[in-house]
Scaffold this active site. Structure first.
Site, PDB file in Angstrom:
ATOM      1  N   HIS A 100       0.992  -1.102   0.062  1.00  0.00           N
ATOM      2  CA  HIS A 100      -0.129   0.107  -0.095  1.00  0.00           C
ATOM      3  C   HIS A 100       1.066   1.405  -0.040  1.00  0.00           C
ATOM      4  O   HIS A 100       2.061   1.317   0.508  1.00  0.00           O
ATOM      5  CB  HIS A 100      -0.729   0.322   1.322  1.00  0.00           C
ATOM      6  CG  HIS A 100      -1.725  -1.009   1.319  1.00  0.00           C
ATOM      7  ND1 HIS A 100      -1.357  -2.237   2.229  1.00  0.00           N
ATOM      8  CD2 HIS A 100      -3.109  -1.239   1.290  1.00  0.00           C
ATOM      9  CE1 HIS A 100      -2.347  -3.008   2.291  1.00  0.00           C
ATOM     10  NE2 HIS A 100      -3.310  -2.382   1.843  1.00  0.00           N
ATOM     11  N   ASP A 103       2.290   1.955   3.479  1.00  0.00           N
ATOM     12  CA  ASP A 103       3.224   1.076   4.126  1.00  0.00           C
ATOM     13  C   ASP A 103       4.909   1.391   3.598  1.00  0.00           C
ATOM     14  O   ASP A 103       5.658   1.640   4.423  1.00  0.00           O
ATOM     15  CB  ASP A 103       3.146  -0.586   3.173  1.00  0.00           C
ATOM     16  CG  ASP A 103       1.789  -1.024   3.477  1.00  0.00           C
ATOM     17  OD1 ASP A 103       1.000  -0.484   4.564  1.00  0.00           O
ATOM     18  OD2 ASP A 103       1.460  -1.724   2.577  1.00  0.00           O
ATOM     19  N   GLU A 267      -8.430 -13.965  -1.908  1.00  0.00           N
ATOM     20  CA  GLU A 267      -7.881 -14.104  -0.597  1.00  0.00           C
ATOM     21  C   GLU A 267      -8.376 -15.198   0.078  1.00  0.00           C
ATOM     22  O   GLU A 267      -9.979 -15.550   0.347  1.00  0.00           O
ATOM     23  CB  GLU A 267      -7.797 -12.897   0.133  1.00  0.00           C
ATOM     24  CG  GLU A 267      -7.187 -13.288   1.499  1.00  0.00           C
ATOM     25  CD  GLU A 267      -6.987 -12.039   2.555  1.00  0.00           C
ATOM     26  OE1 GLU A 267      -6.447 -11.236   2.001  1.00  0.00           O
ATOM     27  OE2 GLU A 267      -7.402 -12.354   3.627  1.00  0.00           O
ATOM     28  N   ASP A 306     -10.864 -11.778  10.403  1.00  0.00           N
ATOM     29  CA  ASP A 306      -9.754 -11.946   9.328  1.00  0.00           C
ATOM     30  C   ASP A 306      -8.464 -12.131  10.179  1.00  0.00           C
ATOM     31  O   ASP A 306      -7.581 -11.253  10.649  1.00  0.00           O
ATOM     32  CB  ASP A 306      -9.522 -10.454   8.508  1.00  0.00           C
ATOM     33  CG  ASP A 306      -8.879 -10.896   7.305  1.00  0.00           C
ATOM     34  OD1 ASP A 306      -8.513 -11.850   6.842  1.00  0.00           O
ATOM     35  OD2 ASP A 306      -8.580  -9.854   6.644  1.00  0.00           O
ATOM     36  N   ASP A 338      -0.551 -12.624   2.253  1.00  0.00           N
ATOM     37  CA  ASP A 338      -1.031 -11.611   2.906  1.00  0.00           C
ATOM     38  C   ASP A 338      -1.330 -12.447   4.315  1.00  0.00           C
ATOM     39  O   ASP A 338      -2.262 -12.494   5.004  1.00  0.00           O
ATOM     40  CB  ASP A 338      -2.337 -11.190   2.501  1.00  0.00           C
ATOM     41  CG  ASP A 338      -3.050  -9.992   2.946  1.00  0.00           C
ATOM     42  OD1 ASP A 338      -2.407  -9.505   4.110  1.00  0.00           O
ATOM     43  OD2 ASP A 338      -3.837  -9.459   2.381  1.00  0.00           O
TER      44      ASP A 338
HETATM   45  C1  XLS Z   1      -7.659  -6.835   4.209  1.00  0.00           C
HETATM   46  C2  XLS Z   1      -6.921  -7.066   2.939  1.00  0.00           C
HETATM   47  C3  XLS Z   1      -5.950  -5.993   2.482  1.00  0.00           C
HETATM   48  C4  XLS Z   1      -5.624  -6.019   0.866  1.00  0.00           C
HETATM   49  C5  XLS Z   1      -4.978  -5.006   0.311  1.00  0.00           C
HETATM   50  O1  XLS Z   1      -8.247  -7.379   4.660  1.00  0.00           O
HETATM   51  O2  XLS Z   1      -6.576  -8.341   2.679  1.00  0.00           O
HETATM   52  O3  XLS Z   1      -4.655  -6.202   3.199  1.00  0.00           O
HETATM   53  O4  XLS Z   1      -5.117  -7.151   0.290  1.00  0.00           O
HETATM   54  O5  XLS Z   1      -5.594  -3.781   0.591  1.00  0.00           O
HETATM   55 CA    CA Z   2      -5.652  -9.368   1.055  1.00  0.00          CA
HETATM   56 CA    CA Z   3      -7.092 -10.154   4.828  1.00  0.00          CA
END
Ligand code: XLS
Ligand code: CA
Ligand code: CA
Length: 437
Positions: A100, A103, A267, A306, A338
């Site tokens: 990001h 980051d 994801e 999450d 991630d």
């Molecule tokens: C959050 C997301 C984020 C995205 C990118 O839950 O996984 O990290 O991958 O903004």
């Molecule tokens: Ca993610």
């Molecule tokens: Ca996530």
């Protein structure tokens, strides 16, 4: 040069019988699977936010792992962090990273200052990329941390916030292009609502699409030839997020005519939060022509949030790699970890052990998925189950030639139909034999 991870060697492949925790057991980058080196199948990426930034803070406590990189000054720390990031990728043999905007460079007092900081740090990242031979998998903008985005960014009720978000994405996309990134991700952390009592859903959805269209037009105008991705997630931080799951996002992209430029970044943890399996989301993306990239992690099914854990569940990973292989592999996407070590895993070594666990699990998952596909029995079973669709009637229906009246005549003539077994238990046992037998 300062070493940020002293005591951690370059991680080598030592094979499955090694006792060395700082070694790969299954990930042998040059080993060929289905005629292609593992590294090219897997295209591993490091997530800058978890690995380089997050200190293990949660709702109940402060960080357990310091990530200031030897300086209290934010910019000095960002420069050191970049050096540390490349040391870590180098030691792990990871080729890509994802980031990001906030980051890599801390947000300044004004947008202009934030942008200048990004210019400076991206110069450094570019030279480190050349020095270490690393690449950007995708970039994105953080449109969720700053309080200005409390009501959303592209879906904000206030047009000035929308404009701020647009400006921030413009710069993040420029940074992605500058660093040679082949992907740009939209994850709508605050693009949703807490209550419909204060929400104009129609306007918010239209505005989100308007923003995405502007970004595509601008990206193409500055030479971005890569993929735009939407990353589905049903909830957290908002109660309901508009990019709920793969099916919802695909419908949204098609409805607004964005399907030519966008694919999905799926994801694992978000799939289970939406009540689906990881493989379900990938299967839908693949079958619909939206297969793009993957955020590799896993959630805890007993927790409703999450957790972004390093992925080690082989059944899920084999399901994932089956879809990747059937999609013909990644084109511009890859496997972005991630993922973060647990808050109680509080040493630098734990970060490396997390990556090793995830990389090894995916390498093994790749080998097992390939074994199952080569064996062919699973695929042949499915083919056989749908065999009747190859006959005359099936073909007429598939070609859109059959009518309801014709099908009624056919049904009346049959009396009844006896259907065969789905043999789920047999297939689950066969899968176990193929994986572990
Ligand atoms: C959050 C997301 C984020 C995205 C990118 O839950 O996984 O990290 O991958 O903004
Ligand atoms: Ca993610
Ligand atoms: Ca996530």
């Amino acid at each position: 040069m300062t070493e940020f991870y002293p005591g951690i060697p370059r991680i080598a492949f030592e094979g499955k019988d090694t006792d060395n925790p700082l070694a790969f057991r299954y990930y042998d980058p040059d080993a060929l699977v289905a005629g292609k080196p593992m590294r090219d199948h897997l295209r591993f990426a490091m997530s800058y936010w978890h690995t380089m930034v997050a200190e293990g803070t949660d709702m109940f406590g402060s960080g357990t792992l310091k990530k200031k990189y030897g300086s209290a000054d934010a910019m000095e720390s960002a420069r050191n962090k970049a050096q540390a990031a490349f040391e870590l990728m180098d030691k792990l043999g990871i080729e890509f990273y994802c980031f990001h905007d906030r980051d890599i460079a801390p947000e300044g007092e004004t947008l202009a200052e934030s942008n200048a900081r990004l210019d400076e740090i991206s110069d450094l990242l570019l030279s480190l990329q050349k020095q270490y031979g690393k690449k950007v998998l995708w970039g994105t903008a953080n449109l969720f941390s700053n309080p200005r985005y409390a009501h959303g960014a592209g879906t904000a009720p206030d047009v000035d916030v929308f404009a701020f978000a647009a400006a921030q994405i413009k710069k993040a996309l420029e940074m992605t292009v500058k660093l040679g990134g082949q992907g740009y991700v939209f994850w709508g952390g605050r693009e949703g609502y807490e209550t419909l009592l204060n929400t104009n859903m129609g306007l918010e959805l239209d505005n989100l699409a308007r923003l995405m269209r502007m970004v595509v037009e601008y990206g193409r105008s500055i030479g971005f030839t890569g993929d735009f991705y939407v990353e589905p997630k049903p909830k957290e931080p908002t109660k309901h997020q508009y990019d709920f799951d793969a099916a919802t996002v695909i419908g949204f992209l098609r409805h607004y005519g964005l399907d030519k430029d966008f694919r999905l970044n799926v994801e694992a943890n978000h799939a289970t939060l939406a009540g689906h399996t990881f493989q379900h989301e990938l299967r839908l993306a693949r079958e619909s022509g939206f297969f793009g990239s993957i955020d590799a992690n896993q959630g805890d099914l007993l927790l409703g949030w999450d957790t972004d854990q390093f992925p080690t569940n082989l059944y899920d990973i084999v399901g994932c790699m089956t879809e990747v292989l059937k999609a013909g592999g990644f084109t511009r996407g890859g496997l972005n970890f991630d993922a973060k070590a647990r808050r109680a895993s509080n040493t630098q070594e734990d970060i490396f052990l997390g990556y090793i666990a995830g990389m090894d699990a995916f390498a093994l998952g790749l080998v097992l998925a390939d074994r199952i596909l080569q064996d062919g029995r699973m695929d042949r079973f499915v083919e056989e189950r749908y065999r009747s669709w190859q006959g005359d009637l099936g073909r007429r229906i598939r070609n859109g030639e059959a009518t309801l009246a014709e099908l009624e005549r056919h049904a009346l003539a049959m009396g009844d139909v006896a259907v065969g077994s789905g043999r789920q238990e047999f297939l689950e046992s066969l899968q176990n034999r193929l994986m572990f037998g």
